[in-house]
Design a protein around this motif. Structure first.
Motif, PDB file in Angstrom:
ATOM      1  N   LYS A 147       0.567  46.134  13.491  1.00  0.00           N
ATOM      2  CA  LYS A 147       1.811  47.143  12.890  1.00  0.00           C
ATOM      3  C   LYS A 147       2.561  45.979  12.092  1.00  0.00           C
ATOM      4  CE  LYS A 147      -0.260  50.426  15.274  1.00  0.00           C
ATOM      5  NZ  LYS A 147      -1.062  51.326  14.491  1.00  0.00           N
ATOM      6  N   GLU A 148       2.720  44.876  12.000  1.00  0.00           N
ATOM      7  CA  GLU A 148       3.523  44.213  11.281  1.00  0.00           C
ATOM      8  C   GLU A 148       3.371  44.662   9.817  1.00  0.00           C
ATOM      9  OE1 GLU A 148       3.977  40.215  11.820  1.00  0.00           O
ATOM     10  OE2 GLU A 148       3.316  40.374  14.070  1.00  0.00           O
ATOM     11  N   ASP A 149       4.569  44.382   9.074  1.00  0.00           N
ATOM     12  CA  ASP A 149       4.699  44.761   7.783  1.00  0.00           C
ATOM     13  C   ASP A 149       3.681  43.827   6.655  1.00  0.00           C
ATOM     14  OD1 ASP A 149       5.547  45.485   5.187  1.00  0.00           O
ATOM     15  OD2 ASP A 149       7.252  43.988   5.435  1.00  0.00           O
TER      16      ASP A 149
ATOM     17  N   LEU B 282      -7.209  44.303   2.540  1.00  0.00           N
ATOM     18  CA  LEU B 282      -6.596  44.578   3.869  1.00  0.00           C
ATOM     19  C   LEU B 282      -7.136  45.039   5.004  1.00  0.00           C
ATOM     20  CD1 LEU B 282      -3.211  45.520   2.078  1.00  0.00           C
ATOM     21  CD2 LEU B 282      -3.940  43.300   2.930  1.00  0.00           C
ATOM     22  N   GLY B 283      -7.927  45.990   4.736  1.00  0.00           N
ATOM     23  CA  GLY B 283      -8.858  46.624   5.749  1.00  0.00           C
ATOM     24  C   GLY B 283      -9.639  45.567   6.348  1.00  0.00           C
ATOM     25  N   ARG B 284     -10.378  44.556   5.632  1.00  0.00           N
ATOM     26  CA  ARG B 284     -11.141  43.677   6.462  1.00  0.00           C
ATOM     27  C   ARG B 284     -10.205  42.299   6.945  1.00  0.00           C
ATOM     28  NH1 ARG B 284     -13.796  44.375   1.447  1.00  0.00           N
ATOM     29  NH2 ARG B 284     -12.723  42.345   0.687  1.00  0.00           N
ATOM     30  N   TRP B 285      -9.078  42.151   6.679  1.00  0.00           N
ATOM     31  CA  TRP B 285      -8.244  40.990   6.945  1.00  0.00           C
ATOM     32  C   TRP B 285      -7.444  41.336   8.355  1.00  0.00           C
ATOM     33  CZ3 TRP B 285      -5.096  38.667   2.088  1.00  0.00           C
ATOM     34  CH2 TRP B 285      -6.125  37.869   1.578  1.00  0.00           C
ATOM     35  N   PHE B 286      -7.056  42.452   8.707  1.00  0.00           N
ATOM     36  CA  PHE B 286      -6.462  43.056   9.627  1.00  0.00           C
ATOM     37  C   PHE B 286      -7.275  43.999  10.271  1.00  0.00           C
ATOM     38  CE2 PHE B 286      -3.406  41.452   6.546  1.00  0.00           C
ATOM     39  CZ  PHE B 286      -3.004  40.223   7.329  1.00  0.00           C
TER      40      PHE B 286
ATOM     41  N   VAL C 259       1.680  40.531   2.006  1.00  0.00           N
ATOM     42  CA  VAL C 259       0.291  40.377   1.853  1.00  0.00           C
ATOM     43  C   VAL C 259      -0.439  41.115   0.709  1.00  0.00           C
ATOM     44  CG1 VAL C 259      -1.848  40.034   3.065  1.00  0.00           C
ATOM     45  CG2 VAL C 259       0.222  39.626   4.312  1.00  0.00           C
ATOM     46  N   ARG C 260      -0.009  42.475   0.545  1.00  0.00           N
ATOM     47  CA  ARG C 260      -0.449  42.966  -0.244  1.00  0.00           C
ATOM     48  C   ARG C 260      -0.040  42.614  -1.710  1.00  0.00           C
ATOM     49  NH1 ARG C 260      -1.909  48.441  -0.747  1.00  0.00           N
ATOM     50  NH2 ARG C 260      -1.632  48.526   1.584  1.00  0.00           N
ATOM     51  N   GLN C 261       1.285  42.238  -1.913  1.00  0.00           N
ATOM     52  CA  GLN C 261       1.856  41.719  -3.067  1.00  0.00           C
ATOM     53  C   GLN C 261       1.186  40.501  -3.479  1.00  0.00           C
ATOM     54  OE1 GLN C 261       3.816  43.804  -4.929  1.00  0.00           O
ATOM     55  NE2 GLN C 261       3.303  42.281  -6.638  1.00  0.00           N
ATOM     56  N   MET C 262       1.071  39.708  -2.455  1.00  0.00           N
ATOM     57  CA  MET C 262       0.082  38.459  -2.749  1.00  0.00           C
ATOM     58  C   MET C 262      -1.172  38.798  -3.370  1.00  0.00           C
ATOM     59  SD  MET C 262      -0.569  35.537  -0.068  1.00  0.00           S
ATOM     60  CE  MET C 262      -1.636  36.378   0.908  1.00  0.00           C
ATOM     61  N   LEU C 263      -2.004  39.730  -2.915  1.00  0.00           N
ATOM     62  CA  LEU C 263      -3.253  40.126  -3.425  1.00  0.00           C
ATOM     63  C   LEU C 263      -2.939  40.431  -4.834  1.00  0.00           C
ATOM     64  CD1 LEU C 263      -4.847  41.690  -0.366  1.00  0.00           C
ATOM     65  CD2 LEU C 263      -5.805  39.648  -1.784  1.00  0.00           C
ATOM     66  N   LEU C 264      -2.199  41.601  -5.152  1.00  0.00           N
ATOM     67  CA  LEU C 264      -1.768  42.022  -6.300  1.00  0.00           C
ATOM     68  C   LEU C 264      -1.639  40.895  -7.406  1.00  0.00           C
ATOM     69  CD1 LEU C 264       0.068  45.331  -5.275  1.00  0.00           C
ATOM     70  CD2 LEU C 264      -2.212  45.286  -6.043  1.00  0.00           C
ATOM     71  N   ASP C 265      -0.651  39.875  -7.018  1.00  0.00           N
ATOM     72  CA  ASP C 265      -0.276  38.815  -7.787  1.00  0.00           C
ATOM     73  C   ASP C 265      -1.376  37.858  -8.198  1.00  0.00           C
ATOM     74  OD1 ASP C 265       2.183  39.790  -7.746  1.00  0.00           O
ATOM     75  OD2 ASP C 265       3.167  38.659  -6.538  1.00  0.00           O
ATOM     76  N   CYS C 266      -2.319  37.953  -7.438  1.00  0.00           N
ATOM     77  CA  CYS C 266      -3.598  36.733  -7.772  1.00  0.00           C
ATOM     78  C   CYS C 266      -4.109  37.222  -9.118  1.00  0.00           C
ATOM     79  CB  CYS C 266      -4.582  37.048  -6.716  1.00  0.00           C
ATOM     80  SG  CYS C 266      -6.169  35.829  -6.777  1.00  0.00           S
ATOM     81  N   PRO C 267      -4.203  36.190  -9.967  1.00  0.00           N
ATOM     82  CA  PRO C 267      -4.891  36.301 -11.338  1.00  0.00           C
ATOM     83  C   PRO C 267      -6.148  36.895 -11.083  1.00  0.00           C
ATOM     84  CG  PRO C 267      -3.782  34.245 -11.204  1.00  0.00           C
ATOM     85  CD  PRO C 267      -3.855  34.800  -9.772  1.00  0.00           C
TER      86      PRO C 267
ATOM     87  N   VAL D 211      -6.724  35.741  10.562  1.00  0.00           N
ATOM     88  CA  VAL D 211      -6.430  35.501  11.830  1.00  0.00           C
ATOM     89  C   VAL D 211      -5.090  34.435  12.014  1.00  0.00           C
ATOM     90  CG1 VAL D 211      -8.028  33.646  12.275  1.00  0.00           C
ATOM     91  CG2 VAL D 211      -7.017  34.876  14.216  1.00  0.00           C
ATOM     92  N   THR D 212      -4.784  33.536  11.004  1.00  0.00           N
ATOM     93  CA  THR D 212      -3.786  32.748  10.835  1.00  0.00           C
ATOM     94  C   THR D 212      -2.454  33.566  10.877  1.00  0.00           C
ATOM     95  OG1 THR D 212      -3.982  32.331   8.761  1.00  0.00           O
ATOM     96  CG2 THR D 212      -4.948  30.636  10.103  1.00  0.00           C
ATOM     97  N   TYR D 213      -2.453  34.663  10.285  1.00  0.00           N
ATOM     98  CA  TYR D 213      -1.374  35.670  10.028  1.00  0.00           C
ATOM     99  C   TYR D 213      -1.088  36.477  11.140  1.00  0.00           C
ATOM    100  CZ  TYR D 213       1.993  38.107   7.047  1.00  0.00           C
ATOM    101  OH  TYR D 213       3.119  38.721   6.405  1.00  0.00           O
TER     102      TYR D 213
END
Length: 248
Positions: free
Chosen positions: A152-154, A143-147, A158-166, A231-233
Motif C-alpha cells: 500500500k505504500e506510495d 509494477l504488477g510484477r515488482w509488488f 518507483v513509477r516515475q523512475m521507470l518512466l525516466d529510464c531511457p 523486495v529491497t523496496y
C-alpha cells in the motif's frame, strides 16, 4: 563508459557497491543506503543506459555491464569491494564473481536471472516493445510484477523512475538479459554468497534461483515470504538485517 554513481558513508570504510534492477536507477536503494552507510562506504550506481549513466546504442551484453563495474572500481582506485545486486544487478554480481573474483569480497544476489538464453523471447519482445512504444508501455505491468497487490505504500516515485529510464538503455539491457547463461561458472565462485529470492516473484521465479545455492560453494539461501520482485523496496525491514549480517 561513464557510470553515474552516488557515494555515502565514511570514505575509509569497506566498500559496498549497489547494482539496481532493470529499469531502475540508484535511487531505488534509498531504503538501504542510510543503514549500510553507518558501516560502509556505499556506492550506488546506474547501469549503462539507466539513470544518469551514458546510453550507448545497444544491444548490450552481460560482459559490457560487468566490465563497466570493473572500470568503475578502477576509476575510483578500489581494489576490492562487496557487491549487492537485485535482478539485473544480481546477474552482474554473479558475472563479477566469475570473471573478476579478485575484485569481489562478498556478494549478495537478490532475485538474479541466471539462465535465460534458452528462452530469450520474453526479453527480446520487451526490448522491441520499448523501442517502439517507450518504457511507458511496460510500466504498469512492471509494477504488477515488482509488488504484491496488498503493498500500500506510495509507488509514484518507483513509477516515475521507470518512466525516466531511457528507452534504448532499457531495451538494450533486456537484450543483455535475454542472452544470459551464468550457470557454467557457478562452481568456481570463491566469494561468500548470499542468495535471496521471494515466494511470489513473477519476474525471476524462485525455482530458478533456489538451485543456484547448491551450485555455488558455500552459498546461503534466503526465501522471503509474501513478497514479489523488488523486495529491497517492499521488505527493507527484512532485507537490511540480512545484508548487514552477510556483509559485516
Amino acid at each position: 563508459m561513464r557510470l553515474n554513481y552516488v557515494e555515502t558513508g565514511p570514505a575509509d570504510a569497506p566498500v559496498v557497491l549497489l547494482g539496481s534492477s532493470l529499469g531502475a536507477n540508484q535511487t531505488m536503494w534509498a531504503p538501504q543506503v542510510d543503514v549500510l552507510a553507518k558501516r560502509f562506504r556505499v556506492i550506488a550506481f546506474d547501469h549503462r543506459g539507466h539513470g544518469e549513466s551514458e546510453v550507448p546504442e545497444g544491444p548490450y551484453a552481460i560482459d559490457d555491464l560487468g566490465g563497466d563495474v570493473v572500470e568503475l572500481l578502477d576509476t575510483l582506485e578500489i581494489e576490492q569491494a562487496s557487491y549487492v545486486g537485485i535482478s539485473l544487478g544480481g546477474s552482474v554480481g554473479l558475472w563479477l564473481a566469475q570473471h573478476a573474483p579478485e575484485r569481489l569480497h562478498r556478494l549478495v544476489a537478490i532475485c538474479p536471472p541466471s539462465n535465460t538464453a534458452a528462452n530469450p523471447e520474453m526479453w527480446t519482445d520487451r526490448a522491441a516493445q520499448v523501442r517502439a512504444e517507450g518504457t511507458r508501455s511496460i510500466t504498469d505491468a512492471t509494477l504488477g510484477r515488482w509488488f504484491l497487490p496488498d503493498f500500500k505504500e506510495d509507488l509514484e516515485p518507483v513509477r516515475q523512475m521507470l518512466l525516466d529510464c531511457p528507452d534504448e538503455g532499457y531495451a538494450a539491457c533486456c537484450e543483455a538479459v535475454s542472452a544470459l547463461n551464468l550457470l557454467p561458472g557457478l562452481a568456481d565462485i570463491t566469494a561468500p554468497v548470499l542468495l535471496i529470492t521471494t515466494d511470489s516473484d513473477q519476474s525471476v521465479p524462485p525455482e530458478t534461483v533456489v538451485p543456484l545455492a547448491s551450485e555455488i560453494p558455500g552459498a546461503h539461501l534466503e526465501i522471503i515470504e509474501n513478497a514479489a520482485h523488488l523486495v529491497t523496496y517492499s521488505h527493507s525491514d527484512t532485507i537490511n538485517p540480512l545484508l548487514l549480517a552477510h556483509l559485516g
